[in-house]
Scaffold this motif. Structure first.
Motif, PDB file in Angstrom:
ATOM      1  N   ILE A  85      42.724-119.324 -66.115  1.00  0.00           N
ATOM      2  CA  ILE A  85      42.209-118.479 -65.673  1.00  0.00           C
ATOM      3  C   ILE A  85      43.423-117.859 -65.199  1.00  0.00           C
ATOM      4  N   ILE A  86      43.531-116.567 -64.563  1.00  0.00           N
ATOM      5  CA  ILE A  86      44.697-115.582 -63.133  1.00  0.00           C
ATOM      6  C   ILE A  86      43.654-115.564 -62.369  1.00  0.00           C
ATOM      7  N   THR A  87      43.982-115.786 -60.774  1.00  0.00           N
ATOM      8  CA  THR A  87      43.514-115.527 -59.925  1.00  0.00           C
ATOM      9  C   THR A  87      44.376-115.500 -59.187  1.00  0.00           C
ATOM     10  N   VAL A  88      44.201-114.614 -57.630  1.00  0.00           N
ATOM     11  CA  VAL A  88      44.394-114.935 -57.049  1.00  0.00           C
ATOM     12  C   VAL A  88      43.648-114.707 -55.562  1.00  0.00           C
ATOM     13  N   GLN A  89      44.089-114.291 -54.855  1.00  0.00           N
ATOM     14  CA  GLN A  89      42.993-114.875 -53.229  1.00  0.00           C
ATOM     15  C   GLN A  89      42.230-113.421 -52.782  1.00  0.00           C
ATOM     16  N   ARG A  90      41.051-113.270 -52.745  1.00  0.00           N
ATOM     17  CA  ARG A  90      40.435-112.217 -52.349  1.00  0.00           C
ATOM     18  C   ARG A  90      38.697-112.714 -52.129  1.00  0.00           C
ATOM     19  N   ASN A  91      38.430-111.914 -50.623  1.00  0.00           N
ATOM     20  CA  ASN A  91      36.751-111.922 -50.360  1.00  0.00           C
ATOM     21  C   ASN A  91      36.660-112.941 -50.983  1.00  0.00           C
ATOM     22  N   LEU A  92      36.702-114.424 -49.948  1.00  0.00           N
ATOM     23  CA  LEU A  92      36.161-115.726 -50.159  1.00  0.00           C
ATOM     24  C   LEU A  92      34.917-115.845 -50.452  1.00  0.00           C
ATOM     25  N   GLU A  93      34.193-114.529 -49.763  1.00  0.00           N
ATOM     26  CA  GLU A  93      32.848-115.103 -49.969  1.00  0.00           C
ATOM     27  C   GLU A  93      32.002-115.288 -51.025  1.00  0.00           C
ATOM     28  N   PHE A  94      32.624-114.417 -51.830  1.00  0.00           N
ATOM     29  CA  PHE A  94      32.281-114.499 -53.239  1.00  0.00           C
ATOM     30  C   PHE A  94      32.278-115.703 -54.150  1.00  0.00           C
ATOM     31  N   HIS A  95      33.655-115.662 -54.488  1.00  0.00           N
ATOM     32  CA  HIS A  95      34.484-117.093 -54.940  1.00  0.00           C
ATOM     33  C   HIS A  95      34.389-117.064 -56.282  1.00  0.00           C
ATOM     34  N   TYR A  96      34.980-115.873 -56.817  1.00  0.00           N
ATOM     35  CA  TYR A  96      35.104-115.043 -57.971  1.00  0.00           C
ATOM     36  C   TYR A  96      35.644-116.612 -58.805  1.00  0.00           C
ATOM     37  N   VAL A  97      36.629-117.074 -58.419  1.00  0.00           N
ATOM     38  CA  VAL A  97      37.324-117.627 -59.336  1.00  0.00           C
ATOM     39  C   VAL A  97      36.779-119.185 -59.549  1.00  0.00           C
ATOM     40  N   LEU A  98      36.219-119.379 -58.622  1.00  0.00           N
ATOM     41  CA  LEU A  98      34.931-120.304 -58.474  1.00  0.00           C
ATOM     42  C   LEU A  98      33.383-120.418 -59.833  1.00  0.00           C
ATOM     43  N   GLN A  99      33.286-119.278 -60.029  1.00  0.00           N
ATOM     44  CA  GLN A  99      32.308-119.195 -61.028  1.00  0.00           C
ATOM     45  C   GLN A  99      32.695-118.707 -61.451  1.00  0.00           C
ATOM     46  N   VAL A 100      34.174-118.386 -62.031  1.00  0.00           N
ATOM     47  CA  VAL A 100      35.021-118.744 -63.593  1.00  0.00           C
ATOM     48  C   VAL A 100      34.977-119.956 -64.034  1.00  0.00           C
ATOM     49  N   ILE A 129      41.630-125.885 -69.780  1.00  0.00           N
ATOM     50  CA  ILE A 129      41.507-125.145 -68.750  1.00  0.00           C
ATOM     51  C   ILE A 129      42.721-125.326 -68.002  1.00  0.00           C
ATOM     52  N   LEU A 130      43.097-124.091 -68.018  1.00  0.00           N
ATOM     53  CA  LEU A 130      44.187-123.752 -66.801  1.00  0.00           C
ATOM     54  C   LEU A 130      44.029-122.646 -66.051  1.00  0.00           C
ATOM     55  N   ILE A 131      44.212-123.074 -64.580  1.00  0.00           N
ATOM     56  CA  ILE A 131      44.264-122.479 -63.471  1.00  0.00           C
ATOM     57  C   ILE A 131      46.313-121.747 -63.249  1.00  0.00           C
ATOM     58  N   CYS A 132      45.641-120.356 -63.607  1.00  0.00           N
ATOM     59  CA  CYS A 132      47.170-120.072 -63.213  1.00  0.00           C
ATOM     60  C   CYS A 132      47.713-119.422 -61.278  1.00  0.00           C
ATOM     61  N   ASN A 133      47.473-119.942 -60.430  1.00  0.00           N
ATOM     62  CA  ASN A 133      47.848-119.331 -59.365  1.00  0.00           C
ATOM     63  C   ASN A 133      48.610-117.966 -58.874  1.00  0.00           C
ATOM     64  N   VAL A 134      48.485-116.892 -58.747  1.00  0.00           N
ATOM     65  CA  VAL A 134      49.637-116.233 -58.687  1.00  0.00           C
ATOM     66  C   VAL A 134      49.881-115.566 -57.789  1.00  0.00           C
ATOM     67  N   ASP A 135      49.158-115.975 -56.324  1.00  0.00           N
ATOM     68  CA  ASP A 135      48.400-115.350 -55.186  1.00  0.00           C
ATOM     69  C   ASP A 135      50.298-115.409 -54.445  1.00  0.00           C
ATOM     70  N   THR A 136      50.578-114.246 -53.888  1.00  0.00           N
ATOM     71  CA  THR A 136      51.975-114.269 -53.026  1.00  0.00           C
ATOM     72  C   THR A 136      51.873-116.174 -52.100  1.00  0.00           C
ATOM     73  N   ASP A 137      50.944-116.381 -51.506  1.00  0.00           N
ATOM     74  CA  ASP A 137      51.026-117.465 -50.185  1.00  0.00           C
ATOM     75  C   ASP A 137      50.189-118.484 -51.778  1.00  0.00           C
ATOM     76  N   PRO A 138      50.007-119.036 -52.004  1.00  0.00           N
ATOM     77  CA  PRO A 138      49.491-119.466 -53.277  1.00  0.00           C
ATOM     78  C   PRO A 138      48.647-120.828 -52.449  1.00  0.00           C
ATOM     79  N   ASP A 139      49.328-121.216 -51.066  1.00  0.00           N
ATOM     80  CA  ASP A 139      48.720-122.200 -50.163  1.00  0.00           C
ATOM     81  C   ASP A 139      47.371-122.418 -49.670  1.00  0.00           C
ATOM     82  N   SER A 140      46.936-120.385 -49.153  1.00  0.00           N
ATOM     83  CA  SER A 140      46.167-119.996 -48.538  1.00  0.00           C
ATOM     84  C   SER A 140      44.543-119.942 -49.473  1.00  0.00           C
TER      85      SER A 140
END
Length: 395
Positions: A101-116, A136-147
């Motif tokens: 699952i490829i993920t970046v941070q966006r619109n926290l109120e929707f929790h897209y990656v949690l839904q998937v 399942i592997l989570i691939c965090n490609v956010d430029t600020d991954p810890d956030s």
């Protein structure tokens, strides 16, 4: 007495004339019944956009927020001590499907990656032994991954890789090229750390359908095991519903459309001749009902007729892939290595995103690719991580 010149028209207007029946049926269907019953079907030509688009979009956003909170509660309620990470590295047993699952941070109120992730986890639990080696592997490609708070939460349950914790920041590139490089990184990590038979790259707003694994298993064991499908560069599990009409630039659908006319034309014509007590089925009757059924399917919306295929996994179809969109892409290991090799020499930009780049390879490299119909995932992300849109609509 009618004038001599009016006799043919009078003969035509007799109710016993089948063309009067056809005219009445056409007006009743396309002028009254279909517009009334299909005006709220989003992917129908009868959809009344000016009445329903804004409220339906707002309703979708609200329900999406509710699904996001539901997914958050799902993981909060899991007992971490009773749920080890699903991937810890190393070689895995044969016949493994790795879901990345490829993920970046966006619109926290929707929790897209949690839904998937929550849907995949639940479906894997319900699947039982046939899915025991699916990981399942989570691939965090956010430029600020810890956030990325949702990805950090998922790290308690799944293995997570973080691109920008492992690699130095790259020089500025356009967002389409960055998306392609993120895709490459996640594919490389999937190949380097594990030994699956197939890799499913899923974007973090592509929620799997309830019948995802039974259908996928059927496809892998029967349909995709055939020689002409094994060498495919990729298999798409999603294509936008708005692009699934027959009157789109995908010529392979014309044969399906003609097939509907060839099947429904004789069937409806036979029923009509029995109801009207005619002695035989004429070519004019057959052709009318063929065109009538083809027009009805197109105007109501091919998407809704494709949904009938969900009755059984064997009803799903695999057809040549079309260009748009990569929410869920299935790769065999050989094809994954070919994609990495091809992508190395491609530069993405506005108008040439990674989906267009992948599709262009089919002609450049003599490759083939396929798409599964109907879709095996639902695209729920109305707020794109690549194209900015403050006021999203369903279409």
């Amino acid at each position: 007495m009618f004038p001599q010149g009016l006799l043919p028209w009078g003969k035509f207007c007799r109710w016993s004339n089948p063309w009067m029946h056809f005219l009445a049926l056409t007006i009743a269907t396309f002028g009254v019944l279909a517009p009334l019953t299909c005006q709220q079907l989003l992917h129908s030509y009868f959809y009344v956009r000016r009445w329903y688009l804004n409220p339906m979009s707002q309703d979708f956003i609200q329900k999406n927020q509710e699904e996001g909170m539901k997914a958050l509660r799902y993981f909060q309620q899991l007992q971490i001590s009773n749920m080890p990470k699903t991937l810890v590295g190393g070689t895995l047993p044969p016949q493994v499907l790795l879901i990345t699952i490829i993920t970046v941070q966006r619109n926290l109120e929707f929790h897209y990656v949690l839904q998937v992730a929550s849907r995949f986890h639940r479906l894997l639990q319900e699947c039982g032994p046939p899915c025991q080696y699916h990981k399942i592997l989570i691939c965090n490609v956010d430029t600020d991954p810890d956030s990325h708070m949702d990805a950090n939460l998922l790290a308690r349950f799944f293995s997570v890789v973080k691109r920008y914790s492992e690699e130095p920041p790259e020089p500025p590139v356009n967002r389409f090229e960055k998306e392609k490089r993120d895709y490459i990184y996640c594919l490389v990590k999937s190949l380097d750390h594990y030994n699956p038979d197939h890799i499913l790259l899923v974007e973090d707003d592509a929620v799997p359908e309830e019948d995802f694994f039974p259908v996928l298993h059927h496809l892998l064991q029967t349909r995709l095991s055939k020689s002409h499908l094994q060498d495919a560069l990729y298999v798409k599990l999603y294509h936008p519903e708005r692009l699934q009409h027959y009157l789109n630039p995908e010529p392979m659908r014309i044969l399906e459309w003609l097939g509907i006319g060839m099947f429904c034309g004789p069937l409806l014509g036979f029923l009509y001749t029995r109801a009207s007590r005619r002695s035989s089925l004429s070519w004019s009757i057959l052709l009318f009902f063929a065109f009538y059924s083809m027009l009805l399917v197109e105007l109501v919306g091919r998407h809704y007729f494709l949904e009938l295929r969900r009755l059984a996994p064997s009803f799903y179809s695999i057809v040549p892939a079309t260009e748009c969109c990569t929410p869920a892409m299935l790769f065999s290991i050989p094809s994954a290595y070919r994609v990495l090799e091809y992508f190395h020499n491609l530069q993405c930009r506005q108008g040439f995103a990674k989906d267009t780049a992948l599709y262009s390879l089919l002609h450049q490299k003599g490759e083939q690719a396929f798409v599964v119909e109907p879709n095996l995932v639902r695209h729920v992300g109305m707020f794109s991580s690549v194209r900015f849109n403050d006021h999203p609509k369903l279409i």
